[in-house]
Design an enzyme around this catalytic site. Structure first.
Site, PDB file in Angstrom:
ATOM      1  N   HIS A 275       0.819  -1.216   0.000  1.00  0.00           N
ATOM      2  CA  HIS A 275       0.000   0.000   0.000  1.00  0.00           C
ATOM      3  C   HIS A 275       0.855   1.270   0.000  1.00  0.00           C
ATOM      4  O   HIS A 275       0.449   2.292  -0.548  1.00  0.00           O
ATOM      5  CB  HIS A 275      -1.028  -0.009   1.144  1.00  0.00           C
ATOM      6  CG  HIS A 275      -0.478   0.101   2.512  1.00  0.00           C
ATOM      7  ND1 HIS A 275       0.119  -0.949   3.159  1.00  0.00           N
ATOM      8  CD2 HIS A 275      -0.428   1.151   3.368  1.00  0.00           C
ATOM      9  CE1 HIS A 275       0.500  -0.565   4.361  1.00  0.00           C
ATOM     10  NE2 HIS A 275       0.190   0.714   4.507  1.00  0.00           N
TER      11      HIS A 275
ATOM     12  N   ASN B  16     -27.600   5.993  -3.914  1.00  0.00           N
ATOM     13  CA  ASN B  16     -28.977   6.460  -3.887  1.00  0.00           C
ATOM     14  C   ASN B  16     -29.015   7.955  -3.605  1.00  0.00           C
ATOM     15  O   ASN B  16     -28.185   8.476  -2.859  1.00  0.00           O
ATOM     16  CB  ASN B  16     -29.750   5.673  -2.820  1.00  0.00           C
ATOM     17  CG  ASN B  16     -31.114   6.254  -2.548  1.00  0.00           C
ATOM     18  OD1 ASN B  16     -31.266   7.140  -1.711  1.00  0.00           O
ATOM     19  ND2 ASN B  16     -32.105   5.772  -3.265  1.00  0.00           N
TER      20      ASN B  16
ATOM     21  N   CYS C 218     -32.188   1.451  -7.884  1.00  0.00           N
ATOM     22  CA  CYS C 218     -33.210   1.171  -6.880  1.00  0.00           C
ATOM     23  C   CYS C 218     -34.604   1.579  -7.332  1.00  0.00           C
ATOM     24  O   CYS C 218     -35.593   1.285  -6.661  1.00  0.00           O
ATOM     25  CB  CYS C 218     -32.876   1.888  -5.570  1.00  0.00           C
ATOM     26  SG  CYS C 218     -32.855   3.684  -5.740  1.00  0.00           S
TER      27      CYS C 218
END
Length: 178
Positions: A71, A123, A156
């Protein structure tokens, strides 16, 4: 060309990140893909490996090379970090300095001055939630440039702001930065 690290978090729009990987590679960039566990539930790492021609990193603790701290080394090699799609969960982790997966650990280890793009996808209510907006504001102070989500019919069934920006918009921003 540039060494681009594309960090992919869990969202139905992960499939668009595969297209982004393909487009960046075709432009001659060296693309390294990081995926959260949630992202691998939508699209397999093999898809990104095939498109990028590079090993895809999904596990913070898996060190393929004992002479390297993955990393840290990947962060040091990065010319541009793109987080797309960026889920509400990943945005919250980044805004609060958490480094509990490969994506957040490398993002935290990116040297100062390296440009960072973040493209949310979620969303509408999640995107507009004050917590998410506060987190994005905090990330802006940390040097991240947000590529705003677009308004669309979401997976959704809701209509509103939250769909991942079009790949062409992300590519345009990449060209501006590089």
């Amino acid at each position: 060309m540039a060494k681009i690290t594309l960090a992919v978090s869990g969202s139905i729009s992960v499939y668009k990140a595969a297209d982004l990987t393909s487009q960046l590679t075709k432009l001659g960039h060296d693309v390294t893909v990081l995926m959260t566990k949630a992202a691998t539930d939508f699209v397999t790492p093999l898809t990104f490996q095939t498109l990028s021609k590079n090993l895809v990193h999904t596990d913070l603790m898996l060190e393929e090379n004992p002479a390297s701290i993955k990393h840290i080394d990947l962060a040091k090699e990065t010319d541009l970090l793109i987080i797309a799609p960026a889920s509400a969960n990943t945005i919250a982790k980044l805004a609060n300095g958490m480094a509990d997966n490969i994506l957040t650990a490398i993002a935290l280890a990116i040297p100062a001055g390296v440009p960072k793009l973040i493209a949310p996808a979620m969303n509408t209510n999640m995107y507009l939630n004050l917590a998410t907006q506060d987190n994005l504001e905090k990330l802006s102070r940390y040097g991240y440039t947000e590529i705003k989500p677009r308004e669309a019919l979401l997976a959704c069934g809701d209509f509103g702001t939250g769909a991942l920006a079009e790949v062409e918009i992300i590519l345009k921003k990449v060209k501006e930065i590089l």
